[in-house]
Scaffold this motif. Structure first.
Motif, short mmCIF file in Angstrom:
data_model
loop_
_atom_site.label_atom_id
_atom_site.label_comp_id
_atom_site.label_asym_id
_atom_site.label_seq_id
_atom_site.Cartn_x
_atom_site.Cartn_y
_atom_site.Cartn_z
N ASP A 17 33.58 42.15 52.78
CA ASP A 17 33.95 41.34 51.63
C ASP A 17 33.85 42.18 50.37
N CYS A 18 34.99 42.41 49.73
CA CYS A 18 35.03 43.29 48.56
C CYS A 18 34.13 42.81 47.43
N VAL A 35 43.99 39.17 51.16
CA VAL A 35 44.52 37.96 51.78
C VAL A 35 45.63 37.43 50.89
N TRP A 36 46.77 37.16 51.47
CA TRP A 36 47.90 36.64 50.69
C TRP A 36 48.31 35.27 51.21
N VAL A 47 40.20 29.07 51.65
CA VAL A 47 40.29 30.25 50.78
C VAL A 47 41.56 30.16 49.94
N ASP A 48 41.40 30.29 48.64
CA ASP A 48 42.54 30.38 47.73
C ASP A 48 42.81 31.87 47.50
N VAL A 67 45.71 50.82 44.75
CA VAL A 67 46.84 50.60 45.63
C VAL A 67 46.61 49.26 46.30
N ILE A 68 47.56 48.34 46.12
CA ILE A 68 47.45 47.00 46.68
C ILE A 68 48.59 46.82 47.67
#
Length: 71
Positions: A17-18, A35-36, A47-48, A67-68
């Motif tokens: 978990d970041c 998560v998208w 989770v939103d 970087v995403i």
């Protein structure tokens, strides 16, 4: 806290978990695959993804590059 640190050559890969990991790190580059909304239904109940991304960004220390991964 539940995360794993993996050494790959002279790099570190942190899995977890970041929001728990980022506050304790110093880095020049962040590479993340968040998560998208298009994740399979029920994979992350309650989770939103937009709020989770906002929480990650607030926890992020200054980095030179981010970087995403967007699928």
């Amino acid at each position: 806290m539940s995360f794993e640190k993996v050494i790959i050559g002279n790099a570190e890969l942190w899995r977890g978990d970041c929001r728990e990991i980022l506050p304790g790190l110093q880095a020049d580059v962040l590479i993340t695959d968040p998560v998208w909304p298009n994740a399979p239904g029920g994979l992350f109940p309650g989770v939103d993804p937009y709020e989770l991304f906002s929480q990650m960004w607030r926890a992020l220390l200054p980095v030179k590059r981010a970087v995403i991964v967007m699928r």
